[in-house]
Design an enzyme around this catalytic site. Structure first.
Site, PDB file in Angstrom:
ATOM      1  CB  CYS B 169      -0.912   0.007   1.213  1.00 10.06           C
ATOM      2  SG  CYS B 169      -1.924  -1.477   1.312  1.00 10.06           S
ATOM      3  CG  HIS B 248      12.417  -1.662   3.749  1.00 12.48           C
ATOM      4  ND1 HIS B 248      12.193  -2.862   4.408  1.00 12.48           N
ATOM      5  CD2 HIS B 248      12.126  -1.900   2.460  1.00 12.48           C
ATOM      6  CE1 HIS B 248      11.796  -3.760   3.533  1.00 12.48           C
ATOM      7  NE2 HIS B 248      11.756  -3.209   2.337  1.00 12.48           N
ATOM      8  CG  HIS B 335      -4.752  20.059   5.120  1.00 15.66           C
ATOM      9  ND1 HIS B 335      -5.943  20.465   5.704  1.00 15.66           N
ATOM     10  CD2 HIS B 335      -4.293  21.126   4.432  1.00 15.66           C
ATOM     11  CE1 HIS B 335      -6.180  21.722   5.368  1.00 15.66           C
ATOM     12  NE2 HIS B 335      -5.199  22.149   4.600  1.00 15.66           N
ATOM     13  CG  HIS B 339      -2.709   3.250   3.746  1.00 11.42           C
ATOM     14  ND1 HIS B 339      -3.449   3.003   2.608  1.00 11.42           N
ATOM     15  CD2 HIS B 339      -2.524   2.044   4.320  1.00 11.42           C
ATOM     16  CE1 HIS B 339      -3.668   1.709   2.501  1.00 11.42           C
ATOM     17  NE2 HIS B 339      -3.120   1.100   3.525  1.00 11.42           N
ATOM     18  CG  HIS B 368     -18.506   5.366   5.632  1.00 14.63           C
ATOM     19  ND1 HIS B 368     -19.470   5.907   4.820  1.00 14.63           N
ATOM     20  CD2 HIS B 368     -19.159   4.572   6.497  1.00 14.63           C
ATOM     21  CE1 HIS B 368     -20.660   5.462   5.166  1.00 14.63           C
ATOM     22  NE2 HIS B 368     -20.494   4.647   6.191  1.00 14.63           N
ATOM     23  CG  ASN B 372      -7.009  -0.732   2.458  1.00 14.60           C
ATOM     24  OD1 ASN B 372      -6.408  -0.022   1.639  1.00 14.60           O
ATOM     25  ND2 ASN B 372      -6.385  -1.512   3.305  1.00 14.60           N
TER      26      ASN B 372
END
Lengths: 490, 465
Positions: B169, B248, B335, B339, B368, B372
């Site tokens: 992702c 990582h 802002h 994810h 919502h 995802n």
């Protein structure tokens, strides 16, 4: 007149040599007389007159200026990318697939399709492969068991082995690595293979890792291009590029002929390459310096795009089909690549001839044969992707290369099969093992990939390479070159 | 001799000025600008309603009552609504045996919708694109999806193309990293970044609980982003990249094994999400923030945090009962695009950074409305902020994403002009935020919790109301 004819070709050769020398060393030819004139003038004036011109401040200013200019010049140039060393994978002998094994397995697996077995046999006979190519352990099972677990095992086997060898050869530790790029076309698990390498070797958390896939047999050079871009941005860094093809999940188990072809050609292999931009640390020991990478993508042409295609066959089994037009398309893609790389590498003499021939064809007579530049003048060694016998034949014809030039490619195909993106490195290894690599030699690596892409990389040998005592060819280099017959009777 | 003097001083000086100009010019052209982005909204016939979700779960013969209860609990606490999108093959009843073509068709639908729109809107023809980066994590095909795009849109031969897979992702930020580096080396380039996730070939059909979770969370979506480093187009740009940090944690075994694609005991391939995932995510997030905070926050905030931490460490004064000092990211960031990994992820990050409900609203609402959507979720969250007219010139937006491996990648954007396009949220932005986020699954399937596994039985002709 008859007694002139044998002299004529020799004269022509000399004319050509003189022409090449003059055009290639044009600047020298211009500069030498000018410098001589200046020197003569200076001597005429006498040393006293010259000495008056240069007093202390002027000398200081000018030397300062020159120093400053030199510094700025080196700052504005792109960073040199050096290939320190590389390690090719040598599969264990237990993974060997001689022709007899391959045919026996085919007969059992494709029991209900004798025509397909016959087809595979014919392909194998004409393939140019030898008896020592290797397939991963999962494919040796009857029937083959290509699940994700065994694919991961093959990846671990190949990648960890080459990485260990690379670390031993270069003395670099895993924590020194700043950039990691892994390319494997057809196997893409999550987490990626690059994450698998970071995990196994406990690499740093700020490593820049990338995982490329689906880019075919030319993905190795695409990774080198990416590594070069990254090494321009990050100073004092080293990059490791791992190129491999994991065969386990892609063994085609159906009966569509165009899809059975990859089964006969693709074999296990892999390579890990260490690149560096730390010229102070690595220039003295680096094997090669990267000069150019040129990428050509013919995807906008539908025929090129569809010539290597993964799809489901009529029974829903997935496989890669190779079109019959592959050779012609490869030739076209190569021509496009040559048009871009030619001006970068060809000596001015060849470029001028090409230009004259080009203008001549356009303006005067379109039926004149196009002048194919003599690339043998620009390169000492050629590494052509060992995609298959036909690919090597086609390129040998197109580039007018001798048998010795394509020998590394043919012998790699014979000993290791088509190992996809890593085959170029086995070929380079062959040239080194034969002791043919001298300092200053230029190498041209050409690879093709699905899509259809043709990518080239140009390297320059940094130091004469002694015949290595280890490496994939160490135990068999004395047998090579072997004569590969047109058809091996099975 | 005058001539020689002039040449001796003039030429090097000239050359020097030229070199200085070359270096400065290169620096000017190194910024990464976003010209536009377009998120994918699949067609309405792909909306996954509560009723149909129940249908899909029931179709899977490997699941029993215990699995139903687990799924109900997972779905209710997921934060996902009734309007998310699933791949088409689910609606055709083929989730147990998707074909290779299903995966390709899903991608084609997304490509043709977004890329056509974005190129038309910006009046850029495909042959003007110099760099193409495609990241679709779980589909590797031959020729690659990037080649597929080049073929369909007839892009140029000398295009620089990269096809990234397997990076989870967080692949969106990794693609931006590649582009950022290419822009630093070459002038006047236009790039197209295409990010999405392939769900069709990866629908899990077994009964391993950690793997069915992925089916409940991942939904179809995608985004195409146009980027450039052309100075002449700076006026048309909406965002400018300021910082990018990648972390990582693959070296840590627990982090590496926290989300792995593997086969279950029956041989079905699925995405295993381990219980250690939240911990791995938090550790990676903290590491990432530690690295990016000094680069993006003002000095006074850094000093304040350093002093407060020091005081707490030394246990001076009565600071025993007070909570741990938290660095205030709102001092440097206006802002935050999170994810949308799941409700737990959003809650966790909100707690770590001490964010208010207003800050977390875009991420919650995206989860919502769209579920995802993996790597492209960040752009949907950005779209929500833009549709709500929150993005003003000079604002700083921090994008944070997580990925398998375990990675945490973040980047800071500066907004170059007031933005207000409703984009993919056009027909529903006014209904957000909704009055209640109570999951309709509770209402429809809550009765499952009262059932006894020994006596539970669903008749074949049972129709879900």
């Amino acid at each position: 007149m008859p007694h002139l004819s044998p002299q004529f070709p020799t004269m022509f050769k000399y004319v050509k040599l003189v022409y090449q020398y003059v055009v290639n060393h044009f600047l020298t030819c211009l500069l030498v007389p000018t410098m001589a004139m200046v020197l003569v003038q200076a001597i005429q004036l006498g040393p006293e007159a010259i000495y008056i011109q240069f007093d202390f401040t002027k000398t200081l200013c000018s030397s300062f200026l020159i120093f400053f200019v030199t510094i700025l010049y080196f700052m504005s140039r792109p960073r040199g990318v050096y290939l320190v060393d590389y390690a090719c994978y040598k599969p264990p002998v237990s993974c060997r697939v001689p022709f007899s094994t391959f045919m026996e397995h085919s007969r059992i697996i494709l029991k209900s399709e004798p025509k397909s077995v016959e087809f595979q046999m014919r392909i194998l006979e004409r393939s140019g492969l030898g008896e020592e190519t290797c397939l991963p352990p999962a494919i040796h099972c009857i029937p083959p068991s290509p699940n994700m677990e065994s694919a991961r095992k093959e990846a671990e086997m190949v990648i960890f082995s080459v990485m260990d060898t690379l670390f031993k050869k270069t003395g670099v530790t895993p924590r020194d690595i700043d950039i990691l790029i892994v390319n494997c076309s057809l196997f893409s698990p999550t987490p990626s293979l690059s994450a698998m390498v970071v995990n196994k070797y406990r690499m740093r958390s700020n490593i820049k890792s990338f995982n490329l896939s689906g880019m075919g047999c030319s993905a190795g050079l695409i990774s080198i291009d990416l590594a070069r871009d990254l090494l321009q941005v990050y100073p004092k860094s080293i990059a490791v590029v791992v190129s491999t093809e994991i065969i386990t999940p892609n063994y085609y188990r159906g009966k569509e002929r165009s899809m059975l072809l990859p089964n006969c050609l693709f074999r296990m292999g892999g390579v890990a390459i260490l690149l560096s931009n730390r010229w102070w640390a690595d220039q003295w020991r680096a094997k090669y310096k990267l000069l150019h990478v040129v990428r050509t993508h013919k995807g906008s042409d539908d025929k090129s795009y569809n010539c290597v295609f993964e799809t489901d066959d009529a029974e829903g089994k997935t496989g890669i089909s190779l079109s019959k037009d592959l050779m012609a398309i490869a030739g076209e893609a190569l021509k496009s690549n040559i048009t871009t790389i030619g001006p970068l590498v060809l000596p001015p003499s060849e470029q001028l001839l090409f230009l004259i021939s080009f203008i001549g064809r356009k303006v005067f007579n379109t039926r004149l044969k196009p002048y194919i530049p003599d690339f043998k003048q620009a390169f000492e060694h050629f590494c052509i992707h060992a995609g298959g016998r036909a690919v090597i034949d086609e390129l040998q014809k197109n580039l007018q290369l001798s048998a010795e030039h394509v020998e590394p490619s043919r012998m790699t195909l014979h000993r290791f099969g088509n190992t996809s993106s890593s085959s170029l490195w086995y070929e380079l290894s062959y040239i080194e093992a034969k002791g043919r690599m001298k300092k200053g030699d230029r190498i041209w690596q050409i690879a093709f990939g699905s899509g259809f892409k043709c990518n080239s990389a140009v390297w320059k040998c940094n130091k004469t390479i002694k015949t290595p005592s280890d490496g994939p060819w160490s135990d068999c280099i004395d047998k090579y070159p072997v004569h590969i017959p047109e058809v091996v009777k099975l | 001799m005058e001539l020689i003097s002039i040449l001796l001083y003039g030429l090097p000086l000239f050359f020097q000025l030229y070199l200085i100009w070359k270096i400065i010019d290169r620096k000017r052209h190194q910024y990464c600008y976003v010209l536009d982005y377009e998120c994918h909204k699949p067609t309405d016939d792909r909306k996954l309603s509560t009723r149909f979700s129940g249908e899909v779960i029931r179709r899977n013969k490997h699941l029993g009552l215990n699995e139903y209860k687990f799924l109900l609990k997972a779905i209710v606490s997921s934060g996902i609504g009734e309007q998310t999108y699933a791949p088409r093959m689910v609606f055709h009843g083929r989730e147990a045996c998707p074909t290779y073509e299903d995966g390709i068709e899903e991608m084609d639908e997304f490509f043709h919708d977004t890329i056509d729109k974005i190129l038309k809107r910006n009046k850029i023809s495909p042959s003007e694109i110099d760099v193409l980066v495609v990241n679709i994590s779980m589909l590797a095909c031959v020729p690659s999806l990037s080649s597929r795009l080049i073929n369909y849109y007839k892009m140029r031969e000398d295009i620089k193309v990269y096809n990234i897979t397997g990076m989870g992702c967080s692949a969106s930020v990794i693609s931006i990293n590649i582009l950022q580096n290419i822009f630093k080396n070459e002038k006047n380039k236009v790039a197209l970044m295409v990010t999405s996730e392939s769900l069709s070939p990866n629908w899990y059909t077994g009964n391993n609980r950690s793997m069915i979770l992925a089916n409940c969370l991942f939904r179809s979506g995608g985004c195409a982003v146009l980027l450039t480093n052309k100075l002449a187009w700076k006026d048309k740009a909406i965002l400018k990249l300021k910082q990018l940090v990648r972390v990582h944690h693959g070296a840590n075994d627990e982090a590496y094994d926290s989300c792995v694609q593997k086969e279950d005991d029956q041989g079905n391939i699925g995405f295993h999400l381990d219980k250690t995932l939240p911990k791995a995510a938090t550790r990676a997030l903290v590491d990432n923030l530690k690295q990016i905070a000094p680069l993006i926050l003002p000095v006074r905030e850094l000093l304040r945090f350093a002093i407060v931490s020091f005081v707490k460490k030394m246990n001076w004064g009565s600071t025993k009962g007070e909570p741990k000092p938290v660095i205030n990211f709102k001092t440097g960031v206006d802002h935050i695009c999170l994810h949308t990994g799941g409700k737990a992820v959003i809650d966790g990050v909100g707690a770590s950074l001490n964010l208010s409900e207003y800050d977390l609203e875009p991420a919650r609402m995206t989860l919502h409305r769209f579920g995802n959507t993996s790597a492209c979720s960040l752009w949907y969250v950005l779209g929500y902020m833009e549709a709500k007219k929150r993005l003003k010139r000079g604002d700083k937006v921090l994008m944070i994403s997580f990925g398998a491996g375990f990675k945490c990648n973040s980047c800071l954007w500066e907004v170059l002009r007031d933005l207000g396009d409703e984009n993919v949220w056009k027909d529903c932005i006014d209904t957000y935020p909704p009055n209640t986020l109570v999951n309709p699954f509770v209402e429809k399937f809550g009765w499952l919790h009262g059932e006894d596994p020994d006596t539970f039985y669903v008749p074949d002709d049972y129709v879900i109301p």
